[in-house]
Write a protein that holds these residues in place. Structure first.
Motif, PDB file in Angstrom:
ATOM      1  N   ARG A 183       6.427   4.529   0.628  1.00 20.85           N
ATOM      2  CA  ARG A 183       6.376   3.847   1.802  1.00 20.85           C
ATOM      3  C   ARG A 183       5.241   3.677   2.561  1.00 20.85           C
ATOM      4  O   ARG A 183       4.489   4.241   3.390  1.00 20.85           O
ATOM      5  CB  ARG A 183       7.209   4.889   3.043  1.00 20.85           C
ATOM      6  N   PRO A 184       4.879   2.295   2.240  1.00 21.52           N
ATOM      7  CA  PRO A 184       3.504   1.865   2.783  1.00 21.52           C
ATOM      8  C   PRO A 184       3.572   1.740   4.266  1.00 21.52           C
ATOM      9  O   PRO A 184       2.368   2.077   4.815  1.00 21.52           O
ATOM     10  CB  PRO A 184       3.340   0.439   2.284  1.00 21.52           C
ATOM     11  N   LYS A 185       4.620   1.580   4.927  1.00 22.50           N
ATOM     12  CA  LYS A 185       4.384   1.315   6.270  1.00 22.50           C
ATOM     13  C   LYS A 185       4.169   2.709   7.023  1.00 22.50           C
ATOM     14  O   LYS A 185       3.438   2.932   8.129  1.00 22.50           O
ATOM     15  CB  LYS A 185       5.664   0.603   6.942  1.00 22.50           C
ATOM     16  N   ALA A 186       5.056   3.671   6.478  1.00 23.31           N
ATOM     17  CA  ALA A 186       4.636   5.000   6.761  1.00 23.31           C
ATOM     18  C   ALA A 186       3.277   5.563   6.665  1.00 23.31           C
ATOM     19  O   ALA A 186       2.758   6.397   7.527  1.00 23.31           O
ATOM     20  CB  ALA A 186       5.728   6.020   6.266  1.00 23.31           C
ATOM     21  N   ALA A 187       2.740   5.304   5.434  1.00 25.10           N
ATOM     22  CA  ALA A 187       1.243   5.662   5.200  1.00 25.10           C
ATOM     23  C   ALA A 187       0.462   5.051   6.269  1.00 25.10           C
ATOM     24  O   ALA A 187      -0.535   5.537   6.716  1.00 25.10           O
ATOM     25  CB  ALA A 187       1.024   5.349   4.072  1.00 25.10           C
ATOM     26  N   LYS A 188       0.471   3.742   6.415  1.00 26.79           N
ATOM     27  CA  LYS A 188      -0.157   3.176   7.587  1.00 26.79           C
ATOM     28  C   LYS A 188      -0.199   3.804   9.002  1.00 26.79           C
ATOM     29  O   LYS A 188      -1.015   3.942   9.545  1.00 26.79           O
ATOM     30  CB  LYS A 188       0.148   1.472   7.694  1.00 26.79           C
ATOM     31  N   ALA A 189       1.255   3.988   9.219  1.00 25.50           N
ATOM     32  CA  ALA A 189       1.207   4.408  10.760  1.00 25.50           C
ATOM     33  C   ALA A 189       0.721   6.003  10.687  1.00 25.50           C
ATOM     34  O   ALA A 189       0.455   6.363  11.750  1.00 25.50           O
ATOM     35  CB  ALA A 189       3.065   4.789  10.819  1.00 25.50           C
ATOM     36  N   MET A 190       0.523   6.704   9.544  1.00 25.23           N
ATOM     37  CA  MET A 190      -0.065   7.940   9.659  1.00 25.23           C
ATOM     38  C   MET A 190      -1.491   8.025   9.455  1.00 25.23           C
ATOM     39  O   MET A 190      -2.276   8.833   9.435  1.00 25.23           O
ATOM     40  CB  MET A 190       0.421   8.847   8.495  1.00 25.23           C
ATOM     41  N   GLY A 191      -2.155   6.757   9.177  1.00 27.76           N
ATOM     42  CA  GLY A 191      -3.444   6.645   9.473  1.00 27.76           C
ATOM     43  C   GLY A 191      -4.110   6.184   8.091  1.00 27.76           C
ATOM     44  O   GLY A 191      -5.471   6.426   8.042  1.00 27.76           O
ATOM     45  N   VAL A 192      -3.715   6.010   7.128  1.00 28.85           N
ATOM     46  CA  VAL A 192      -4.206   5.345   5.988  1.00 28.85           C
ATOM     47  C   VAL A 192      -4.286   4.004   5.592  1.00 28.85           C
ATOM     48  O   VAL A 192      -3.201   3.152   5.816  1.00 28.85           O
ATOM     49  CB  VAL A 192      -3.193   5.954   4.540  1.00 28.85           C
ATOM     50  N   ALA A 193      -5.529   3.661   5.152  1.00 24.97           N
ATOM     51  CA  ALA A 193      -5.824   2.284   5.314  1.00 24.97           C
ATOM     52  C   ALA A 193      -6.454   2.037   3.829  1.00 24.97           C
ATOM     53  O   ALA A 193      -7.352   2.856   3.568  1.00 24.97           O
ATOM     54  CB  ALA A 193      -6.635   1.660   6.159  1.00 24.97           C
ATOM     55  N   VAL A 194      -6.334   1.041   2.941  1.00 23.85           N
ATOM     56  CA  VAL A 194      -6.802   0.804   1.839  1.00 23.85           C
ATOM     57  C   VAL A 194      -7.396  -0.766   1.655  1.00 23.85           C
ATOM     58  O   VAL A 194      -6.671  -1.551   2.076  1.00 23.85           O
ATOM     59  CB  VAL A 194      -5.859   1.010   0.403  1.00 23.85           C
ATOM     60  N   ILE A 195      -8.480  -0.902   1.263  1.00 23.48           N
ATOM     61  CA  ILE A 195      -9.410  -1.896   1.217  1.00 23.48           C
ATOM     62  C   ILE A 195      -9.503  -2.331  -0.209  1.00 23.48           C
ATOM     63  O   ILE A 195     -10.452  -1.815  -0.810  1.00 23.48           O
ATOM     64  CB  ILE A 195     -10.660  -2.190   2.067  1.00 23.48           C
ATOM     65  N   TYR A 196      -8.639  -2.944  -0.732  1.00 23.62           N
ATOM     66  CA  TYR A 196      -9.025  -3.180  -2.203  1.00 23.62           C
ATOM     67  C   TYR A 196     -10.143  -4.439  -2.500  1.00 23.62           C
ATOM     68  O   TYR A 196     -10.491  -5.052  -1.803  1.00 23.62           O
ATOM     69  CB  TYR A 196      -7.539  -3.879  -2.838  1.00 23.62           C
ATOM     70  N   GLN A 197     -10.481  -4.222  -3.797  1.00 23.70           N
ATOM     71  CA  GLN A 197     -11.643  -5.160  -4.210  1.00 23.70           C
ATOM     72  C   GLN A 197     -11.287  -6.636  -4.142  1.00 23.70           C
ATOM     73  O   GLN A 197     -12.044  -7.454  -3.728  1.00 23.70           O
ATOM     74  CB  GLN A 197     -11.743  -4.740  -5.729  1.00 23.70           C
TER      75      GLN A 197
END
Length: 509
Positions: free
Chosen positions: A77-91
């Motif tokens: 669940r990407p939205k849940a991960a983002k809401a919990m404070g996870v951010a990924v900056i891809y290459q």
């Protein structure tokens, strides 16, 4: 960060299976607020898969757990991960170049009033974040006008706007200049000071030494171990990543017979009227000529002029004593001059086509038989030969190139060029984005090509690569060849001499 505190991220026994392939097996990773935790491993080791599981893009196999701030992270669940404070900056950055900085930061989470997007509110909320990062552009700036380094900062601003506690950076400096890299490191230090955990994925050991507090290593989808900052060394990291010692990697055997070899390529006073100014040099049969210099010194621009990708306003290119100054890449190919681009994904390979089709791309016309029907047997044989010669790891020649690791993609591109039967091969950043094991293999391939009689020109931003692989090095500065540094048996090219010429400190002896 103290080990006594609770980690902001705790991934335990994470596995992932794709059909018959086990991409991850019981991998564990922890990260604390206020630390930079480097994640290293060869291409295909599982770093990207682990990242996508953390972001919610992939669902892990049963049995593993992921805690963020002590709370379970919902799987897939990407939205849940983002809401919990996870951010990924891809290459490969995920920004919309036609939108403003503020619109990108709030993309998918726009501020609105009565169903109408409130751009003024988004700009006002963006400005404090940009001030925090110390950037020069404004919330209204169109992203397409920014440099790659500035776009990285927009991605970081987007993560901060979502109150990220964990920021994953995947090879963030691959396309950055030295100045942009320094600016990124300053921002990472500020993120640490704000108690944000930064997971930093990189192949560049000098960066890991400089900014990481801990470093974890994956190999073949398995967790190998974690080293504290004071434990880091090239020997230990390489041994953990590839399972063998540093001494087993490629070492150049500098040759003493090149001075008597015939000149194959002779470049005289080549200029483009802008970036490249009156460059002259020669390359002998069997020689590896390195071209070094700082980013922006004109190295790639010079290579493109020799290859005919850009038009020269003056000068000439002589091949085996004959003026062949190319007006186009096809003219260069016809003469036996080939060029391996620094951007294999955008300018080199057809990622959605097979290995066989990519290798045969430049010589496909040779396979035309009766009534113009292509001889697929010949094409298959050609692809099989290159796969075997270059040790390309793939199940068959009919696998899409986009599914291969960076090192194997580079070998496919090299195989295509070798099918032209070249006399001169120009390699622009031949090991960019490939892991340490693949680098060693590519170095051996370059040496093999030179010993077969090719004239090799290798452009590289890595000084150690120039020192290890080249017989002689030219150094460019501000579009001109500032000088030459040579090697001889028992005395390799000196790094200090290259840096003196690169920076203009003083002329090398």
């Amino acid at each position: 960060m103290t080990d006594a505190g609770k980690p902001v991220l705790d991934m335990q026994n994470i596995s992932k299976t794709f059909g018959p392939v086990k991409a991850l097996t019981d991998v564990s990773l922890t990260a604390y607020g206020g630390e930079v935790h480097a994640l290293m491993g060869e291409n295909g080791a599982g770093k990207s898969t682990l990242t996508k599981i953390l972001s919610g893009a992939y669902v892990p196999d049963r049995g593993g757990t992921i805690l963020v701030g002590g709370e379970p992270l919902p799987h897939g669940r990407p939205k849940a991960a983002k809401a919990m404070g996870v951010a990924v900056i891809y290459q490969e950055l995920s920004l919309a170049p036609n939108l403003s900085v503020a619109e990108n930061i709030f993309l998918g989470n726009e501020r609105s009033s009565r169903g109408i997007v409130n751009r003024s509110q988004m700009r006002s909320q963006t400005q404090p974040i940009l001030d925090r990062l110390g950037v020069d552009f404004s919330p209204s700036t169109i992203v397409g006008t920014l440099s790659l380094g500035e776009r990285q900062l927009v991605e970081i601003a987007r993560a901060l706007s979502a109150n990220a506690r964990i920021i994953v950076m995947d090879e963030p400096t691959t396309s950055l200049t030295s100045r942009e890299t320094e600016r990124l490191f300053e921002v990472i230090a500020a993120l640490k000071a704000d108690n944000i955990a930064v997971i930093y994925i990189s192949h560049r050991m000098e960066e890991v030494y400089r900014i990481s507090d801990r470093c974890s290593v994956l190999r073949d989808g398995k967790y190998i171990g974690t080293l504290a900052r004071e434990e880091l060394s090239a020997e230990r990291l390489i041994s953990m990543m590839v399972g063998r010692e540093l001494s087993s990697f490629y070492t150049k055997e500098h040759r003493s017979d090149l001075e008597d070899a015939e000149v194959v390529l002779d470049v005289t006073d080549v200029s483009d009227g802008r970036k490249v100014k009156n460059c002259s040099f020669s390359v002998r049969r069997g020689e590896v000529l390195g071209i070094s210099g700082l980013v922006g010194s004109g190295r790639t621009e010079l290579a493109r002029l020799i290859y005919g990708a850009d038009r020269a306003v003056s000068g000439k290119v002589v091949l085996n004593g004959r003026d062949v100054t190319p007006k186009s890449p096809s003219a260069a190919l016809a003469e036996g001059i080939v060029y391996l681009t620094e951007d294999r994904k955008q300018l080199g390979l057809f990622l959605d086509m097979t290995i066989a089709d990519n290798i045969n791309m430049c010589v496909m016309a040779h396979d035309s038989g009766f009534a113009g029907i292509r001889n697929f047997k010949t094409a298959r044989s050609r692809a099989d030969t290159e796969i075997d010669t270059l040790s390309i790891r793939a199940q068959s020649p009919f696998v899409d190139v986009g599914s291969l690791s960076g090192g194997n993609q580079q070998k496919v591109l090299l195989g295509r060029l070798l099918e032209v039967k070249p006399k001169v091969i120009i390699l622009d950043e031949p090991t960019r984005g490939v892991d340490v094991g693949a680098k060693s293999e590519i170095y051996r391939l370059i040496d093999m090509l030179a010993r077969q009689g090719l004239a090799v020109v290798m452009i590289s931003s890595e000084l150690q690569e120039i020192i290890n692989v080249a017989d002689r090095a030219l150094v460019m500065r501000e579009g001109e060849i500032a000088g030459e540094v040579t090697s001889r048996p028992g005395k390799p090219i000196e790094q200090e001499a290259i840096m003196r010429l690169s920076t203009g400190a003083k002329t090398a002896a």
